[in-house]
Design a protein around this motif. Sequence first.
Motif, short mmCIF file in Angstrom:
data_model
loop_
_atom_site.label_atom_id
_atom_site.label_comp_id
_atom_site.label_asym_id
_atom_site.label_seq_id
_atom_site.Cartn_x
_atom_site.Cartn_y
_atom_site.Cartn_z
N VAL A 174 -51.17 31.97 71.70
CA VAL A 174 -49.84 31.46 72.05
C VAL A 174 -49.72 30.03 71.57
O VAL A 174 -50.61 29.20 71.81
CB VAL A 174 -49.59 31.53 73.57
N GLU A 232 -31.30 31.46 69.36
CA GLU A 232 -32.51 32.22 69.64
C GLU A 232 -32.90 32.09 71.11
O GLU A 232 -33.24 33.08 71.78
CB GLU A 232 -33.65 31.73 68.75
N LEU A 272 -40.95 26.21 74.45
CA LEU A 272 -41.15 27.64 74.23
C LEU A 272 -42.63 27.96 74.07
O LEU A 272 -43.41 27.15 73.57
CB LEU A 272 -40.43 28.09 72.95
N ARG A 297 -44.79 30.93 72.11
CA ARG A 297 -44.63 32.00 71.13
C ARG A 297 -45.93 32.75 70.93
O ARG A 297 -47.01 32.17 70.90
CB ARG A 297 -44.18 31.45 69.78
N ASN A 298 -45.81 34.06 70.76
CA ASN A 298 -46.89 34.92 70.32
C ASN A 298 -46.52 35.37 68.92
O ASN A 298 -45.66 36.24 68.75
CB ASN A 298 -47.04 36.12 71.25
N SER A 299 -47.11 34.75 67.90
CA SER A 299 -46.68 34.91 66.52
C SER A 299 -45.25 34.38 66.39
O SER A 299 -45.00 33.23 66.68
CB SER A 299 -46.78 36.38 66.09
N GLU A 300 -44.28 35.23 66.04
CA GLU A 300 -42.91 34.76 65.85
C GLU A 300 -42.05 34.98 67.08
O GLU A 300 -40.92 34.51 67.16
CB GLU A 300 -42.28 35.49 64.65
N GLU A 301 -42.55 35.70 68.07
CA GLU A 301 -41.74 36.11 69.21
C GLU A 301 -41.87 35.13 70.37
O GLU A 301 -42.98 34.70 70.73
CB GLU A 301 -42.19 37.50 69.67
N ILE A 302 -40.72 34.76 70.97
CA ILE A 302 -40.75 33.96 72.19
C ILE A 302 -41.21 34.84 73.34
O ILE A 302 -40.68 35.92 73.56
CB ILE A 302 -39.35 33.39 72.52
#
Length: 289
Positions: free
Chosen positions: A3, A13, A59, A61-66
């Motif tokens: 993360v 977003e 924020l 993030r896990n890779s590109e996802e919040i």
Amino acid sequence: MNVTFEKAIDLEELSLFLSEINKHKKSNIGYCGEKVEEIYQTLKEDFVSGDHGDINSILGRNSEEIIAAIGLDIDETSAEVWGPFNQISSVNLQYELWEQLKNENPTVQTFTFFINKENLQQQQFMKEIKAKKTGEHLILKMKEQNFERVIKMNSVPFIESDFKAFEELHNETFPNTYYDARTITERLGAGNILRVLKNESNVLQGYAYYEVNPEMSEASLEYIGISAKAQNQGLGTMMLKEALTDMFSYPQIKEITLTVNHTNSLANHLYMKTGFVQKDSLISYLLEL
């Protein structure tokens, strides 16, 4: 899980993420709405600060996802906390978000939280950071189709000569509240409305202050008060129905939501009798550093 933490830079977003997670009672935060457009507007107006338009939100993030977020609506040294919003059951993730948010806003010393009663994860987090429970509240909702409008309006628009009597009643009914009488009268116009009720001798008996935002399809009843000498005559019900009639006169307004103190049984009975139904139960917390 890898993360990364970062300052929010994309309001659209962030609004989409908050809207989706806040629709569920188990992850609901009371300050934040559910409609993307409403969330975006509030973020734009209350969460953007500084010369560079920084967003007061962190924020995860896990890779590109919040997967997590937390933000502050700051007023000098105090702030309302939007969050923590967390899609996974990770205490460490929440602590990291929280610590980073505090470090980036060192002038803020008082934090308030508004958490859904079914959001057990964040209630536990409140205990861990030693936030103090300050009250329980109900979210009440009225739909236009469930309300019968009044035909005759007995209340009238506020005029400046009403101010002294209005100020006395407002101070008596809502001492130490967020809007004092002068602030209310200075806000009038552009959908911010104050109506007063007077008897045949022109003595002020009650008032209602409400705000209507047709562009956002929002309306909120901020204050309603009846003088002690005029109570138990049905005037509170009358004043409420007239305010709702006026709010629903805007074609964009299809629903009105109120936040009320859980313990105010007399006022809540009035709202329920008029047609409001309970949507949510929320708990407020306060943390002072």
